[in-house]
Design a protein around this motif. Sequence first.
Motif, mmCIF file in Angstrom:
data_model
loop_
_atom_site.group_PDB
_atom_site.id
_atom_site.type_symbol
_atom_site.label_atom_id
_atom_site.label_comp_id
_atom_site.label_asym_id
_atom_site.label_seq_id
_atom_site.Cartn_x
_atom_site.Cartn_y
_atom_site.Cartn_z
ATOM 1 N N MET A 64 30.380 27.371 45.426
ATOM 2 C CA MET A 64 29.975 28.466 45.628
ATOM 3 C C MET A 64 28.282 28.572 45.454
ATOM 4 O O MET A 64 27.901 29.335 46.476
ATOM 5 C CB MET A 64 30.368 29.433 44.128
ATOM 6 N N GLU A 65 27.841 27.474 44.862
ATOM 7 C CA GLU A 65 26.326 27.593 45.021
ATOM 8 C C GLU A 65 26.010 26.084 44.422
ATOM 9 O O GLU A 65 26.275 25.755 43.474
ATOM 10 C CB GLU A 65 25.731 28.618 44.212
ATOM 11 N N LYS A 95 29.393 33.916 42.003
ATOM 12 C CA LYS A 95 29.460 32.275 41.956
ATOM 13 C C LYS A 95 30.133 31.808 40.791
ATOM 14 O O LYS A 95 31.028 30.864 40.482
ATOM 15 C CB LYS A 95 28.216 31.489 42.070
#
Lengths: 161, 508
Positions: free
Chosen positions: A125-126, B397
């Motif tokens: 995701m990151e 996230k």
Amino acid sequence: MVSLLLLFEGGLEVSRTFDRIASVLFLLVGIFFIMESRKLSASAYGSEVGPDLFPLGLGILLVLLSLRLMVETFRYPSAEMKTTKLDVKRFGIILLAAILYAVLLEPLGYVLSTFLFLVVAFQTMEKGKWLSTIVFSGLFSSGVYYLYVGLLKGTLPGFPL
Amino acid sequence: MSTWEFLYNGFLVALQPENLIYAFIGVLIGTAVGVLPGIGPMSGVALLIPVTSTLTAGAPPEEAAASAIILLAGVYYGAMYGGSTTSILLNTPGESSSVVTALDGYQMAKQGRAGAALSIAAVGSFFAGVVALIALVFLAQPLSELALKFGPAEYFSLMILGLCAVSGLAGRSMTKALIMTVFGLLLATIGIDNVSGVARFTYDIPELYQGLEFLTIAVGLFALGEVFKSILEREQNEGAIARIDRIYPTKKDLQESAGPIVRGSLLGFFIGVLPGAGATLASFFSYIMEKKISRQPEKFGKGAIEGVAAPESANNGASGGAMIPLLTLGIPGSGTTAILMGALIMYNVQPGPLLFDEHPQVAWGLIASMFIGNLMLLILNMPLVKVFAKIIQTPPKYLIPIIIAISFFGVYAVQVHTFDLFLLIACGVCGYFLAKNDFPLAPLVLGLVLGPMIENNLRRALTASNGDWSIFVTHPISLLFLVIAILWLLVPILLKLRGKKVVVNEEG
């Protein structure tokens, strides 16, 4: 009022290809259920109605409905499709990680497999911030395990060996 | 015992300390679910079923069922309320039933009246919840007595009516909705047939003998489907969150919104009772109604408090109203109530006319807890508005991997089998593609839940009549249900043919 209606109509985006493929797939599912339910007995003890009737009828219905959908796809307006850019790479990695998570859950145990899955997913995701990723994944996986197994006496696969 | 005694006993159940805690957790999580983008009431409730079954594992079955349903119902109406927060503060509705709230709510927020809008939404939701509760108290007993007179033929036709109503209003294409319904019914036939004991479509795969687990499919389709969507489409809300200065509404605000709240609650409740027509339609119609009867219709869309009060009361009234067909007839009218019904069946509690006789503790405990839960929502939301506004900023996230992990944990904890995890992932992928292409998911879940019951009643009716199909049209009540079912499907088609736009319900 018109603007309100538009809110509900907004984002109309029909994919002709998807609907065609889907109609063929549902057609096959329908045919499958028709064929297979004919192998079931047509009556039950004490009743003229057997276990085949309901799936057979539904199979026929599904075949008819998918044919109807197929006909409908030929009538779709050939408007330009709005293509949203999809992040296939990110999705692929997380999907693969999820499948591996399911495979490894029993051999590796809950805490380890969940920890690994979360680390991979967070990083996908990151990227970066490894410390918070590891701390967060560790807290979640061990927290859930000890709450569920220790406190609530549930069963989850423990640790390997 | 009279209705009042039952209600009193219900309050005794709902006021037990652990049930108060469950209701509190339910509305709290529900509000958070409603506020968070990406999870709606349906996936919220589906995701929490495994968690509740874990929490209630030690209790006796009856109490466990009561506690679980109290928590899950709390999530349901909490999410209804939470959805309005994002509509007002961000102009991005958390779920479809608060789309109309954004029209005036966001304008109010821009004028610095966000606090007033949020608290009026809370007051409206509370009032609507109370209206639904009172109606439920009066309607529950007579309706279930009526339903007790139904034979298998009537039940079969009633369930067909329920399915047709939901399919007729779900999504833009009725063909697709019907395909999903039939597909759900077909999936429900997999496993051991509980009338004849024959294994159907199992092919010696041991996991299939029990049938496909409803919970796995619901969590996969809704929760994972939505998660995959936000992974693929990189949803991000970059909008600035409006500031909240003053929380409590002014006297003028209260005066102006009293009428809309009362009308919205009643209208919402009656729309909620109808199967298929859910909270989205309720909020939509009440907004239009307020605009029509207002002396200054030009105010709407520019920050009129009536435009927040009416739809917010209506969508909560509708979620209360939707409980009536679920509890008294055993027929869920929407996706979320279908999931609640699946949860009850998991606890071996069959919703329907016998519910009030067999499990009064569950039925009345739930009704009483709806009152307590709505009161909690009101108390919770006024002071905590600013906290919930913070939740909106949770970075995806963290959110997305955690939702996947919770789904895995929940499904594995209940099923203790990796087969269900693979089924879960497959349903997630299918759920994403189907929803994206306008194949509605609620009818599939509804078909899956109702399938076994429809089949049982069909076969019981046909066995009683020696295979004569005319039993469904010679029994007057059954005939009536079937005629309504057909009309429900035909009327939208006729309206479309005449060139009218038909409003559809996006989500239950």
